[in-house]
Enzyme design. Structure first.
Site, mmCIF file in Angstrom:
data_model
loop_
_atom_site.group_PDB
_atom_site.id
_atom_site.type_symbol
_atom_site.label_atom_id
_atom_site.label_comp_id
_atom_site.label_asym_id
_atom_site.label_seq_id
_atom_site.Cartn_x
_atom_site.Cartn_y
_atom_site.Cartn_z
ATOM 1 C CE1 TYR A 172 40.632 45.432 38.422
ATOM 2 C CE2 TYR A 172 41.010 43.116 38.867
ATOM 3 C CZ TYR A 172 41.338 44.448 39.072
ATOM 4 O OH TYR A 172 42.350 44.779 39.926
ATOM 5 C CB ILE A 173 34.095 41.926 33.503
ATOM 6 C CG1 ILE A 173 35.382 42.349 32.778
ATOM 7 C CG2 ILE A 173 32.894 42.031 32.571
ATOM 8 C CD1 ILE A 173 35.400 43.778 32.292
ATOM 9 C CB THR A 222 38.256 32.441 29.661
ATOM 10 O OG1 THR A 222 38.121 33.852 29.444
ATOM 11 C CG2 THR A 222 36.895 31.830 29.784
ATOM 12 C CB VAL A 240 34.590 48.162 30.087
ATOM 13 C CG1 VAL A 240 33.098 48.264 29.892
ATOM 14 C CG2 VAL A 240 34.962 46.955 30.917
ATOM 15 C CE LYS A 260 37.168 40.830 24.960
ATOM 16 N NZ LYS A 260 37.277 42.236 25.313
ATOM 17 C CG ASN A 292 41.267 42.113 23.032
ATOM 18 O OD1 ASN A 292 41.185 43.328 22.964
ATOM 19 N ND2 ASN A 292 40.698 41.422 23.992
ATOM 20 C CG HIS A 324 49.318 57.962 3.387
ATOM 21 N ND1 HIS A 324 48.000 57.559 3.411
ATOM 22 C CD2 HIS A 324 49.774 57.696 2.136
ATOM 23 C CE1 HIS A 324 47.668 57.070 2.232
ATOM 24 N NE2 HIS A 324 48.735 57.155 1.433
ATOM 25 N N GLY A 360 51.274 43.519 27.102
ATOM 26 C CA GLY A 360 50.912 42.854 28.356
ATOM 27 C C GLY A 360 49.431 42.930 28.634
ATOM 28 C CB CYS A 374 42.399 41.783 27.168
ATOM 29 S SG CYS A 374 41.092 41.706 28.396
HETATM 30 N N1 LIG Z 1 39.128 42.766 32.988
HETATM 31 C C1 LIG Z 1 38.905 43.203 31.761
HETATM 32 O O1 LIG Z 1 39.271 44.325 31.426
HETATM 33 C C2 LIG Z 1 38.146 42.349 30.766
HETATM 34 C C3 LIG Z 1 37.668 42.962 29.604
HETATM 35 C C4 LIG Z 1 36.930 42.223 28.708
HETATM 36 C C5 LIG Z 1 36.705 40.855 28.948
HETATM 37 N N2 LIG Z 1 37.192 40.262 30.085
HETATM 38 C C6 LIG Z 1 36.901 38.855 30.290
HETATM 39 O O2 LIG Z 1 35.886 38.749 31.301
HETATM 40 C C7 LIG Z 1 36.077 37.548 32.037
HETATM 41 C C8 LIG Z 1 36.192 37.884 33.509
HETATM 42 O O3 LIG Z 1 37.339 38.695 33.675
HETATM 43 P P1 LIG Z 1 37.622 39.511 34.998
HETATM 44 O O4 LIG Z 1 38.724 40.476 34.680
HETATM 45 O O5 LIG Z 1 36.350 40.027 35.581
HETATM 46 O O6 LIG Z 1 38.190 38.325 35.926
HETATM 47 P P2 LIG Z 1 38.533 38.391 37.470
HETATM 48 O O7 LIG Z 1 39.595 37.404 37.700
HETATM 49 O O8 LIG Z 1 38.697 39.804 37.913
HETATM 50 O O9 LIG Z 1 37.181 37.881 38.179
HETATM 51 C C9 LIG Z 1 36.617 36.632 38.000
HETATM 52 C C10 LIG Z 1 35.892 36.239 39.280
HETATM 53 O O10 LIG Z 1 35.224 34.995 39.059
HETATM 54 C C11 LIG Z 1 35.294 34.238 40.245
HETATM 55 N N3 LIG Z 1 35.024 32.838 39.933
HETATM 56 C C12 LIG Z 1 35.861 31.897 39.433
HETATM 57 N N4 LIG Z 1 35.205 30.730 39.250
HETATM 58 C C13 LIG Z 1 33.916 30.950 39.630
HETATM 59 C C14 LIG Z 1 32.759 30.140 39.648
HETATM 60 N N5 LIG Z 1 32.784 28.872 39.242
HETATM 61 N N6 LIG Z 1 31.615 30.674 40.113
HETATM 62 C C15 LIG Z 1 31.576 31.973 40.544
HETATM 63 N N7 LIG Z 1 32.642 32.781 40.533
HETATM 64 C C16 LIG Z 1 33.798 32.282 40.062
HETATM 65 C C17 LIG Z 1 36.683 34.519 40.788
HETATM 66 O O11 LIG Z 1 36.767 34.226 42.170
HETATM 67 C C18 LIG Z 1 36.816 36.024 40.469
HETATM 68 O O12 LIG Z 1 36.395 36.833 41.561
HETATM 69 C C19 LIG Z 1 37.323 36.881 31.449
HETATM 70 O O13 LIG Z 1 36.940 35.955 30.481
HETATM 71 C C20 LIG Z 1 38.060 38.046 30.809
HETATM 72 O O14 LIG Z 1 38.897 37.608 29.760
HETATM 73 C C21 LIG Z 1 37.901 41.001 31.004
#
Ligand SMILES: NC(=O)c1ccc[n+]([C@@H]2O[C@H](COP(=O)([O-])OP(=O)(O)OC[C@H]3O[C@@H](n4cnc5c(N)ncnc54)[C@H](O)[C@@H]3O)[C@@H](O)[C@H]2O)c1
Length: 401
Positions: free
Chosen positions: A10-11, A82, A150, A201, A205, A239, A252, A255
């Site tokens: 997603y990121i 993470t 984001v 960060k 949250n 206020h 939920g 994050c």
């Molecule tokens: N989604 C959000 O809105 C958001 C916002 C801010 C921060 N974050 C943080 O960003 C980080 C990523 O979140 P996300 O939502 O993108 O996670 P996600 O689960 O959508 O994507 C993570 C991707 O990493 C891949 N992956 C796992 N191990 C790997 C490795 N060793 N090498 C290469 N790829 C690997 C997985 O297959 C997966 O496709 C997390 O720490 C999350 O807490 C997420």
């Protein structure tokens, strides 16, 4: 300039696409071959408005390609999950694994950035991991932590316009990371050190979590005191310096319901309010489930028959289809289990099907139910009219009655 993004979720994927659009050559790496295959075909495996068109453009022009293996680049970004382990301890093993995979490719002058939400000290820990394997790189590469903030659904805009916090292991590393992000970020880039950026960060949250916990605590008090919590908060917010958030059925998502544990796990003596906020918000879901169950029993006692119940909303917040860590889903499952899967209609207008719950249209459920439980404040529910002939448990302020 060539950048390697580890993790195309997603990121990671949207960031890689936006960086490619600004001219950076991108290799996006993911351990999931399906993600790699789809990305190379220009197919987006996540839901994000407008992003697939951009991906197709970047793949077609050769600015972005995906692979299961990293390659030599000028900058590396770690954007892997993470999560926390069973005891609420952060699990940084994905960050370690992704780092291990890029270590052989690092060379003098490279930038290495962790974007994954991480406990304080992770960047230092990862730097040690890198230099243990490649001691000759110490003092020759730039390591920084740069978190993401984001809002899913608005990522194309926010990736560019949000301010970012850039925490270098050294001032030079901060400068180097700022140089990279300024290629596509028009928001301000605030330089600091890695530990502060990591904590920033988590603080953002945890602050949201604590503020929601305050509103939820008020909802417990008001329930006992016979006060309408929605009216109370609305009045208190008149206020000029008070801004209380709205209560709900819990907190939920992956994050706000997760990140505070990264602080409490490491600072249990100090993080009292943060820990209590997590407990309060978790308890709110349990409290809601108990309310639904006791209302169902009372209905049966009063009317001599079992009620028809509608659980309105499964997503963790309004107008999205994301059910991860959703208290609404937890409450629904708990009520259904307690009543042996009794006559309970489950409503979630943002998804078409669910592997556990059979879904009912929101208007049909509202029409047919004796007890209506509002769990998520979706826009669809706000089109419904209050009905005196129903028992309505409004945990998310649809009618604010
Ligand atoms: N989604 C959000 O809105 C958001 C916002 C801010 C921060 N974050 C943080 O960003 C980080 C990523 O979140 P996300 O939502 O993108 O996670 P996600 O689960 O959508 O994507 C993570 C991707 O990493 C891949 N992956 C796992 N191990 C790997 C490795 N060793 N090498 C290469 N790829 C690997 C997985 O297959 C997966 O496709 C997390 O720490 C999350 O807490 C997420």
């Amino acid at each position: 300039m060539k950048a390697c993004f580890m993790g195309l979720g997603y990121i990671g994927l949207p960031t890689a696409i936006i960086a490619a659009r600004s001219g950076v050559d991108i290799v996006g790496v993911d351990v999931n071959p399906k993600v790699v295959e789809m990305t190379n075909k220009g197919k987006l495996h996540i839901i994000e408005p407008g992003m697939e068109e951009l991906l197709q453009e970047m793949v077609a022009t050769g600015k972005l390609k995906a692979s299961t293996k990293p390659e030599v680049a000028d900058a590396y970004f770690i954007v892997v999950p993470t999560p926390f382990k069973g005891n609420h301890k952060p699990d940084i093993s994905y960050v370690e694994a992704a780092t291990k995979a890029v270590v052989p490719f690092l060379k003098d002058g490279d930038l290495f950035v962790i974007e994954s939400t991480s406990p304080v000290g992770t960047t230092e820990h990862i730097a040690k991991q890198i230099f243990a394997a490649r001691p000759e790189l110490e003092g020759h590469i730039y390591i920084a932590y740069c978190p993401e903030r984001v809002l899913p659904g608005n990522v194309i805009y926010e990736l560019v316009h949000n301010d970012r916090v850039i925490g270098g292991m050294t001032p030079e590393a901060s400068d180097k990371a700022v140089e990279f992000y300024s290629q596509f970020v028009t928001g301000q880039l605030h330089k600091t050190n890695a530990r502060t950026a990591e904590m920033c960060k988590l603080t953002e949250n945890s602050s949201r979590d604590a503020q929601i916990a305050f509103a939820n605590e008020l909802s417990f008090i008001c329930d006992k005191a016979g006060i309408n919590v929605w009216e109370l908060i609305n009045l208190a917010n008149k206020h000029p310096r008070v801004n209380i958030l709205q209560p709900g059925c819990g907190v939920g998502g992956h994050c706000i319901a997760v990140d505070p544990y990264f602080i409490t796990a490491e600072f249990p003596e100090e993080a009292k309010i943060i820990a209590q906020a997590r407990e309060t918000n978790n308890f709110k879901a349990q409290w809601c489930a108990e309310k639904v169950k006791s209302t169902m029993l009372q209905f049966e006692l009063d009317r001599g028959r079992k009620p028809q119940v509608a659980m309105m909303g499964l997503a963790f917040k309004p107008n999205i289809d994301d059910l991860r860590e959703s208290p609404a889903k937890r409450i629904t499952a708990e009520v259904m289990q307690s009543f042996n899967n009794a006559d309970i209609m489950v409503v979630e207008p943002n998804i078409t099907e669910h592997k556990v719950f059979k879904l009912t249209h929101f208007e049909k459920a509202y029409e047919e139910a004796d007890i209506v439980v509002f769990l998520t404040a979706h826009n669809e529910f706000k089109t419904l009219e209050w009905r005196d002939d129903k028992v309505i448990l409004d945990f998310c302020g649809i009618f604010k009655k």
